[in-house]
Design a protein around this motif. Structure first.
Motif, PDB file in Angstrom:
ATOM      1  N   LYS A  56       7.570  10.305   7.027  1.00 33.66           N
ATOM      2  CA  LYS A  56       6.414  10.030   7.888  1.00 33.66           C
ATOM      3  C   LYS A  56       6.493  10.862   9.163  1.00 33.66           C
ATOM      4  CE  LYS A  56       5.689   5.170   6.539  1.00 33.66           C
ATOM      5  NZ  LYS A  56       5.705   3.769   7.052  1.00 33.66           N
ATOM      6  N   ALA A  57       7.679  10.870   9.810  1.00 33.38           N
ATOM      7  CA  ALA A  57       7.836  11.570  11.073  1.00 33.38           C
ATOM      8  C   ALA A  57       7.649  13.072  10.938  1.00 33.38           C
ATOM      9  CB  ALA A  57       9.225  11.271  11.659  1.00 33.38           C
ATOM     10  N   CYS A  58       7.909  13.607   9.752  1.00 32.71           N
ATOM     11  CA  CYS A  58       7.754  15.049   9.531  1.00 32.71           C
ATOM     12  C   CYS A  58       6.313  15.452   9.242  1.00 32.71           C
ATOM     13  CB  CYS A  58       8.672  15.501   8.393  1.00 32.71           C
ATOM     14  SG  CYS A  58      10.432  15.508   8.861  1.00 32.71           S
ATOM     15  N   GLY A  59       5.401  14.502   9.223  1.00 33.68           N
ATOM     16  CA  GLY A  59       3.978  14.830   9.136  1.00 33.68           C
ATOM     17  C   GLY A  59       3.371  14.814   7.758  1.00 33.68           C
ATOM     18  N   PHE A  60       4.084  14.274   6.762  1.00 35.29           N
ATOM     19  CA  PHE A  60       3.488  14.150   5.430  1.00 35.29           C
ATOM     20  C   PHE A  60       2.488  12.995   5.407  1.00 35.29           C
ATOM     21  CE2 PHE A  60       7.472  16.347   4.415  1.00 35.29           C
ATOM     22  CZ  PHE A  60       7.019  17.327   3.529  1.00 35.29           C
ATOM     23  N   SER A  61       1.549  13.056   4.472  1.00 33.78           N
ATOM     24  CA  SER A  61       0.545  11.998   4.310  1.00 33.78           C
ATOM     25  C   SER A  61       0.956  10.976   3.263  1.00 33.78           C
ATOM     26  CB  SER A  61      -0.810  12.598   3.911  1.00 33.78           C
ATOM     27  OG  SER A  61      -1.274  13.491   4.896  1.00 33.78           O
ATOM     28  N   TYR A  62       1.824  11.380   2.324  1.00 32.65           N
ATOM     29  CA  TYR A  62       2.266  10.469   1.269  1.00 32.65           C
ATOM     30  C   TYR A  62       3.553  10.991   0.659  1.00 32.65           C
ATOM     31  CZ  TYR A  62       0.861  13.780  -2.377  1.00 32.65           C
ATOM     32  OH  TYR A  62       0.775  14.880  -3.193  1.00 32.65           O
ATOM     33  N   ALA A  63       4.220  10.135  -0.119  1.00 30.62           N
ATOM     34  CA  ALA A  63       5.429  10.526  -0.844  1.00 30.62           C
ATOM     35  C   ALA A  63       5.451   9.816  -2.186  1.00 30.62           C
ATOM     36  CB  ALA A  63       6.676  10.180  -0.039  1.00 30.62           C
ATOM     37  N   ARG A  64       5.878  10.539  -3.214  1.00 27.89           N
ATOM     38  CA  ARG A  64       5.921   9.997  -4.568  1.00 27.89           C
ATOM     39  C   ARG A  64       7.348   9.635  -4.972  1.00 27.89           C
ATOM     40  NH1 ARG A  64       6.486  13.467  -9.238  1.00 27.89           N
ATOM     41  NH2 ARG A  64       8.288  12.109  -9.532  1.00 27.89           N
ATOM     42  N   THR A  65       7.474   8.560  -5.726  1.00 26.53           N
ATOM     43  CA  THR A  65       8.758   8.096  -6.228  1.00 26.53           C
ATOM     44  C   THR A  65       8.837   8.342  -7.737  1.00 26.53           C
ATOM     45  OG1 THR A  65       8.043   5.852  -6.797  1.00 26.53           O
ATOM     46  CG2 THR A  65       8.609   6.269  -4.495  1.00 26.53           C
ATOM     47  N   VAL A  66       9.901   7.839  -8.377  1.00 34.04           N
ATOM     48  CA  VAL A  66       9.981   7.862  -9.838  1.00 34.04           C
ATOM     49  C   VAL A  66       9.907   6.448 -10.409  1.00 34.04           C
ATOM     50  CG1 VAL A  66      11.238  10.038  -9.925  1.00 34.04           C
ATOM     51  CG2 VAL A  66      12.516   7.884  -9.873  1.00 34.04           C
ATOM     52  N   THR A  67       9.465   5.491  -9.603  1.00 33.29           N
ATOM     53  CA  THR A  67       9.177   4.158 -10.132  1.00 33.29           C
ATOM     54  C   THR A  67       8.072   4.291 -11.167  1.00 33.29           C
ATOM     55  OG1 THR A  67       9.775   3.065  -8.061  1.00 33.29           O
ATOM     56  CG2 THR A  67       8.342   1.846  -9.562  1.00 33.29           C
ATOM     57  N   ASN A  68       8.316   3.797 -12.388  1.00 29.37           N
ATOM     58  CA  ASN A  68       7.305   3.934 -13.425  1.00 29.37           C
ATOM     59  C   ASN A  68       6.739   2.574 -13.814  1.00 29.37           C
ATOM     60  OD1 ASN A  68       9.234   2.784 -15.161  1.00 29.37           O
ATOM     61  ND2 ASN A  68       9.917   4.776 -15.908  1.00 29.37           N
ATOM     62  N   LEU A  69       5.957   2.546 -14.896  1.00 28.17           N
ATOM     63  CA  LEU A  69       5.350   1.327 -15.446  1.00 28.17           C
ATOM     64  C   LEU A  69       4.253   0.767 -14.554  1.00 28.17           C
ATOM     65  CD1 LEU A  69       8.660  -0.433 -16.577  1.00 28.17           C
ATOM     66  CD2 LEU A  69       7.151   0.982 -17.991  1.00 28.17           C
ATOM     67  N   CYS A  70       3.700   1.581 -13.656  1.00 27.67           N
ATOM     68  CA  CYS A  70       2.639   1.132 -12.755  1.00 27.67           C
ATOM     69  C   CYS A  70       1.296   1.725 -13.174  1.00 27.67           C
ATOM     70  CB  CYS A  70       2.950   1.533 -11.313  1.00 27.67           C
ATOM     71  SG  CYS A  70       4.331   0.630 -10.590  1.00 27.67           S
ATOM     72  N   PHE A  71       0.249   0.940 -13.001  1.00 26.42           N
ATOM     73  CA  PHE A  71      -1.101   1.380 -13.326  1.00 26.42           C
ATOM     74  C   PHE A  71      -1.980   1.369 -12.081  1.00 26.42           C
ATOM     75  CE2 PHE A  71       0.683  -0.245 -17.288  1.00 26.42           C
ATOM     76  CZ  PHE A  71       0.409   0.805 -18.155  1.00 26.42           C
ATOM     77  N   ASP A  72      -1.371   1.682 -10.944  1.00 28.36           N
ATOM     78  CA  ASP A  72      -2.112   1.827  -9.695  1.00 28.36           C
ATOM     79  C   ASP A  72      -1.369   2.824  -8.822  1.00 28.36           C
ATOM     80  OD1 ASP A  72       0.080   0.541  -8.560  1.00 28.36           O
ATOM     81  OD2 ASP A  72      -0.927  -1.396  -8.384  1.00 28.36           O
ATOM     82  N   SER A  73      -1.885   3.048  -7.607  1.00 25.75           N
ATOM     83  CA  SER A  73      -1.251   4.002  -6.701  1.00 25.75           C
ATOM     84  C   SER A  73      -0.343   3.308  -5.700  1.00 25.75           C
ATOM     85  CB  SER A  73      -2.326   4.811  -5.962  1.00 25.75           C
ATOM     86  OG  SER A  73      -3.233   3.947  -5.302  1.00 25.75           O
ATOM     87  N   GLY A  74      -0.100   2.015  -5.889  1.00 28.79           N
ATOM     88  CA  GLY A  74       0.797   1.288  -5.013  1.00 28.79           C
ATOM     89  C   GLY A  74       0.128   0.823  -3.736  1.00 28.79           C
ATOM     90  N   SER A  75       0.883   0.100  -2.936  1.00 26.03           N
ATOM     91  CA  SER A  75       0.365  -0.428  -1.671  1.00 26.03           C
ATOM     92  C   SER A  75       0.864   0.355  -0.465  1.00 26.03           C
ATOM     93  CB  SER A  75       0.773  -1.905  -1.518  1.00 26.03           C
ATOM     94  OG  SER A  75       2.195  -2.032  -1.568  1.00 26.03           O
ATOM     95  N   ASN A  76       1.817   1.272  -0.679  1.00 26.44           N
ATOM     96  CA  ASN A  76       2.376   2.076   0.402  1.00 26.44           C
ATOM     97  C   ASN A  76       2.308   3.545  -0.006  1.00 26.44           C
ATOM     98  OD1 ASN A  76       3.909   3.433   2.305  1.00 26.44           O
ATOM     99  ND2 ASN A  76       5.677   2.082   2.181  1.00 26.44           N
ATOM    100  N   PRO A  77       1.512   4.364   0.686  1.00 24.46           N
ATOM    101  CA  PRO A  77       1.384   5.771   0.278  1.00 24.46           C
ATOM    102  C   PRO A  77       2.676   6.568   0.370  1.00 24.46           C
ATOM    103  CG  PRO A  77       0.339   5.389   2.404  1.00 24.46           C
ATOM    104  CD  PRO A  77       0.679   4.045   1.853  1.00 24.46           C
ATOM    105  N   PHE A  78       3.704   6.032   1.038  1.00 25.88           N
ATOM    106  CA  PHE A  78       4.979   6.742   1.123  1.00 25.88           C
ATOM    107  C   PHE A  78       5.988   6.255   0.092  1.00 25.88           C
ATOM    108  CE2 PHE A  78       2.964   7.613   5.129  1.00 25.88           C
ATOM    109  CZ  PHE A  78       3.228   8.956   5.306  1.00 25.88           C
ATOM    110  N   GLU A  79       5.528   5.396  -0.816  1.00 22.70           N
ATOM    111  CA  GLU A  79       6.341   4.975  -1.955  1.00 22.70           C
ATOM    112  C   GLU A  79       5.436   4.870  -3.182  1.00 22.70           C
ATOM    113  OE1 GLU A  79       9.846   2.195  -0.974  1.00 22.70           O
ATOM    114  OE2 GLU A  79       8.328   1.629   0.518  1.00 22.70           O
TER     115      GLU A  79
END
Length: 287
Positions: A115-138
């Motif tokens: 976040k501090a480095c100025g990114f808007s989002y970050a992707r993980t390797v958590t799978n089995l999800c059918f949405d974009s999550g509740s936290n754009p940095f995870e």
């Protein structure tokens, strides 16, 4: 909002050029997460190749040297995150919004650094999800295009948490022993419920497993069922983080009911069944 499809490709291997051609062939969108170097050994695309893909697709950062952040002191982790971003931006001539945690390994310190480095989002390797999550940095994914055994899904499910919303994905994954049938079934689940399907891959793995033809066929299947406006980059998907209402299959259930569902999932291998029983107890304890 209907079915959404996004694809992300990690590590910046030269075979990403072939991945880009397949995505273009089928009119699909996606994001390439590229390190400047790869300390683990595999080649990384040349500057010209990165620019070529960047003219057609979103490019995200994967640190400067593809280093595991949790194994580093804060100062070194910050260098890897910020320097990877700066080098890509200098190369591409525009801002780089997205980041992907190398190896999927990160802690809350690393989330704060991203976040501090100025990114808007970050992707993980958590799978089995059918949405974009509740936290754009995870931001989670749905499935990796890789011939995993079912035990891999059990381990990912156990380690990544969010068990209630991921139980439907685990159920679909465990019903299919053959990896390609599993991926098609998970896409069908997303299509039927009009949710999100986020595929991720390493191009080098497709070389090693000679799986390009299978990916070509799968992309054709996706293109036949996803409207062009719903084929999105990771940045576009992350912008919807927390905005899409949960499907009934992700609504919270009592822990005892979740445990009962896990205990009845069909498995052929006793080792997997033992692991599933342990997971069911873990879910019931912590929910």
């Amino acid at each position: 909002m209907g079915l959404l499809f996004s694809c992300s490709i990690d590590d910046g291997h030269p075979s990403d050029l072939k991945m880009a051609e397949l995505l273009s062939k089928h009119g699909l969108n996606g994001t390439f997460f590229v390190p400047i170097n790869n300390s683990e050994g595999p080649d990384v695309m040349s500057r010209a190749q990165i620019r070529d893909i960047g003219r057609r697709f979103e490019i995200g950062s994967h640190t400067h040297d593809h280093r595991r952040l949790m194994q580093m002191e804060s100062r070194d982790a910050h260098y890897q995150i910020i320097e990877g971003k700066k080098r890509l931006e200098d190369l591409l001539g525009h801002e780089v919004e997205g980041f992907c945690y190398p190896g999927g390994k990160y802690g809350q310190r690393d989330v704060a650094l991203v976040k501090a480095c100025g990114f808007s989002y970050a992707r993980t390797v958590t799978n089995l999800c059918f949405d974009s999550g509740s936290n754009p940095f995870e931001m989670p994914t749905t499935v990796q295009f890789y011939p995993h055994r079912r035990a891999v899904y059990l381990r990912n499910y156990a380690s990544a948490g969010h068990w209630l919303k991921r139980r439907a994905g685990l159920g679909v994954a465990l019903r299919h022993g053959y990896w390609l049938k599993r991926i098609y079934a998970m896409f069908e689940h997303a299509r039927r419920h009009e949710t999100t399907f986020h595929l991720w891959a390493h191009s080098r793995d497709l070389d090693l497993h000679d799986a390009w033809h299978e990916l070509d066929r799968f992309f054709g299947h996706v293109a036949a069922h996803v409207a062009p406006a719903s084929r999105v980059t990771n940045a576009q998907l992350a912008a919807q983080s927390g905005m899409r209402p949960p499907h009934p299959s992700t609504v919270a259930l009592p822990a005892t009911m979740v445990k009962a569902q896990l205990m009845t999932m069909p498995l052929e291998w006793s080792a997997d069944r033992a692991m599933l029983f342990q997971l069911a107890e873990q879910v019931a304890t912590h929910l």
